[in-house]
Design a protein around this motif. Sequence first.
Motif, PDB file in Angstrom:
ATOM      1  N   LYS A  48       0.847  -1.039  -0.132  1.00 43.82           N
ATOM      2  CA  LYS A  48      -0.083   0.005  -0.027  1.00 43.82           C
ATOM      3  C   LYS A  48       0.845   1.368  -0.149  1.00 43.82           C
ATOM      4  N   LEU A  49       0.148   2.356  -0.303  1.00 42.71           N
ATOM      5  CA  LEU A  49       0.793   3.566  -0.338  1.00 42.71           C
ATOM      6  C   LEU A  49       0.860   4.093   1.306  1.00 42.71           C
ATOM      7  N   ASN A  50       2.174   4.676   1.592  1.00 44.08           N
ATOM      8  CA  ASN A  50       2.643   4.739   2.825  1.00 44.08           C
ATOM      9  C   ASN A  50       1.499   6.459   3.282  1.00 44.08           C
ATOM     10  N   ALA A  51       0.168   6.037   3.052  1.00 48.41           N
ATOM     11  CA  ALA A  51      -0.661   7.221   3.656  1.00 48.41           C
ATOM     12  C   ALA A  51      -1.937   6.448   3.935  1.00 48.41           C
ATOM     13  N   ARG A  52      -2.936   7.225   4.340  1.00 49.23           N
ATOM     14  CA  ARG A  52      -4.266   7.055   4.880  1.00 49.23           C
ATOM     15  C   ARG A  52      -5.111   7.057   3.583  1.00 49.23           C
ATOM     16  N   GLY A  53      -5.180   5.943   2.744  1.00 48.90           N
ATOM     17  CA  GLY A  53      -6.028   6.185   1.515  1.00 48.90           C
ATOM     18  C   GLY A  53      -6.282   4.871   0.872  1.00 48.90           C
ATOM     19  N   LYS A  54      -7.040   4.924  -0.065  1.00 43.76           N
ATOM     20  CA  LYS A  54      -7.323   3.650  -0.779  1.00 43.76           C
ATOM     21  C   LYS A  54      -6.391   3.535  -1.888  1.00 43.76           C
ATOM     22  N   VAL A  55      -5.081   2.851  -1.558  1.00 43.64           N
ATOM     23  CA  VAL A  55      -4.028   2.653  -2.561  1.00 43.64           C
ATOM     24  C   VAL A  55      -3.217   1.464  -2.347  1.00 43.64           C
ATOM     25  N   PHE A  56      -3.512   0.607  -2.907  1.00 47.94           N
ATOM     26  CA  PHE A  56      -3.200  -0.874  -2.431  1.00 47.94           C
ATOM     27  C   PHE A  56      -3.085  -2.086  -3.586  1.00 47.94           C
ATOM     28  N   ILE A  57      -2.548  -2.882  -3.092  1.00 48.53           N
ATOM     29  CA  ILE A  57      -2.544  -4.254  -4.082  1.00 48.53           C
ATOM     30  C   ILE A  57      -2.326  -5.598  -3.149  1.00 48.53           C
ATOM     31  N   GLU A  58      -3.224  -6.363  -3.325  1.00 45.39           N
ATOM     32  CA  GLU A  58      -2.975  -7.630  -2.365  1.00 45.39           C
ATOM     33  C   GLU A  58      -3.098  -8.843  -3.277  1.00 45.39           C
ATOM     34  N   TYR A  59      -2.035  -9.811  -3.296  1.00 46.85           N
ATOM     35  CA  TYR A  59      -1.910 -10.962  -4.250  1.00 46.85           C
ATOM     36  C   TYR A  59      -1.072 -12.113  -3.408  1.00 46.85           C
ATOM     37  N   ILE A  60      -1.432 -13.226  -4.094  1.00 45.10           N
ATOM     38  CA  ILE A  60      -1.023 -14.602  -3.255  1.00 45.10           C
ATOM     39  C   ILE A  60      -0.713 -15.649  -4.441  1.00 45.10           C
ATOM     40  N   PRO A  61       0.008 -16.565  -4.101  1.00 45.79           N
ATOM     41  CA  PRO A  61       0.151 -17.591  -5.107  1.00 45.79           C
ATOM     42  C   PRO A  61      -1.165 -18.154  -5.541  1.00 45.79           C
ATOM     43  N   ALA A  62      -1.536 -18.332  -6.694  1.00 46.59           N
ATOM     44  CA  ALA A  62      -2.959 -18.967  -7.232  1.00 46.59           C
ATOM     45  C   ALA A  62      -3.230 -20.032  -6.388  1.00 46.59           C
ATOM     46  N   GLU A  63      -2.331 -20.934  -6.364  1.00 46.81           N
ATOM     47  CA  GLU A  63      -2.808 -22.146  -5.614  1.00 46.81           C
ATOM     48  C   GLU A  63      -3.325 -22.168  -4.236  1.00 46.81           C
ATOM     49  N   ASN A  64      -3.019 -20.893  -3.539  1.00 47.79           N
ATOM     50  CA  ASN A  64      -3.593 -20.632  -2.119  1.00 47.79           C
ATOM     51  C   ASN A  64      -4.802 -19.437  -2.287  1.00 47.79           C
ATOM     52  N   ALA A  65      -5.240 -19.087  -3.463  1.00 46.43           N
ATOM     53  CA  ALA A  65      -6.313 -17.969  -3.726  1.00 46.43           C
ATOM     54  C   ALA A  65      -7.330 -18.674  -3.160  1.00 46.43           C
ATOM     55  N   TRP A  66      -8.493 -17.679  -2.591  1.00 40.73           N
ATOM     56  CA  TRP A  66      -9.500 -18.162  -1.940  1.00 40.73           C
ATOM     57  C   TRP A  66     -10.730 -18.041  -3.230  1.00 40.73           C
ATOM     58  N   TYR A  67     -10.490 -18.352  -4.391  1.00 41.97           N
ATOM     59  CA  TYR A  67     -11.211 -18.333  -5.711  1.00 41.97           C
ATOM     60  C   TYR A  67     -11.166 -19.665  -6.144  1.00 41.97           C
ATOM     61  N   PRO A  68     -12.419 -20.015  -7.010  1.00 37.17           N
ATOM     62  CA  PRO A  68     -12.260 -21.279  -7.623  1.00 37.17           C
ATOM     63  C   PRO A  68     -11.671 -21.212  -9.135  1.00 37.17           C
ATOM     64  N   ILE A  69     -10.276 -20.870  -8.930  1.00 34.74           N
ATOM     65  CA  ILE A  69      -9.571 -20.874 -10.248  1.00 34.74           C
ATOM     66  C   ILE A  69      -8.552 -21.942 -10.269  1.00 34.74           C
ATOM     67  N   LEU A  70      -7.884 -22.138 -11.534  1.00 35.27           N
ATOM     68  CA  LEU A  70      -6.738 -23.070 -11.840  1.00 35.27           C
ATOM     69  C   LEU A  70      -5.915 -22.333 -12.499  1.00 35.27           C
TER      70      LEU A  70
END
Length: 259
Positions: A48-70
């Motif tokens: 995230k940006l070092n500020a109080r605001g909506k500026v961020f990215i969140e990511y994870i190895p796809a095999e551990n993602a909480w989504y039904p994807i391959l």
Amino acid sequence: MDIINVDLSNIEHEHICCSISEKKGENCVALKKAWLKERFKDGLVFKKLNARGKVFIEYIPAENAWYPILADNFLHINCFWVSGQFKGQGYANKLLEACILNAKHQNKHGLTVISSKKKMPFLSDPDYLKYKGFKLADTAQPYYELLYLPLTDNEHILNLPKFKDCAKNGTIKEREMVLYYSNQCPFAEKYAFIIRDIANAKGYPLLLNKIETKKQAQNSPMPFTTYSFFYEGKFITNEIFSEKKFEKFLLSMPVKNDL
């Protein structure tokens, strides 16, 4: 301003950004932080940006993602958000570049993200992503797109990313109102309880299905596990219902003798 990592060393005092703004959301944010803490051990990264605001990215190895994807050997972007006064200053590019660099260091084939045919609430902007080189890998009803950014030649990717079959059709067996949600969004649970109480007060059955494990998420009947609302077996929306929007939805429903 710098881009920083949020991890176990600083999560307690760092601001966790969200697309929903509320003055009194401490309890809700605690749910999200607890969810993040458990995911860090699975390789989740929150920048995230070092500020109080909506500026961020969140990511994870796809095999551990909480989504039904391959998506073998990809990093999956859970959430990617730049809004308000921070738009147009290059922060989206910086966040995405940091994610790409991380993927390259891990020798990943590329990135994946769940988006939509046109810009939808709570989903990453497809126009921006495609401008940055993301390509269409797969689709799911009614409007979901699984996009991917290849970081290697396509011939080295044996299988392109795809949605699992369980999440392709946008339907479930239950006929009543059903809400699937998880604590990936700080406010999903709060508003789940709110609409359940409204529905109960009006005599409508509403089933809440909270997704609490990776296995549940990866075998869910919808691509977007953070919040998905169904009625009469059909997907209705991934946008979190406020009180007013849910009341409006109930008014649009046909009167049924069995309710």
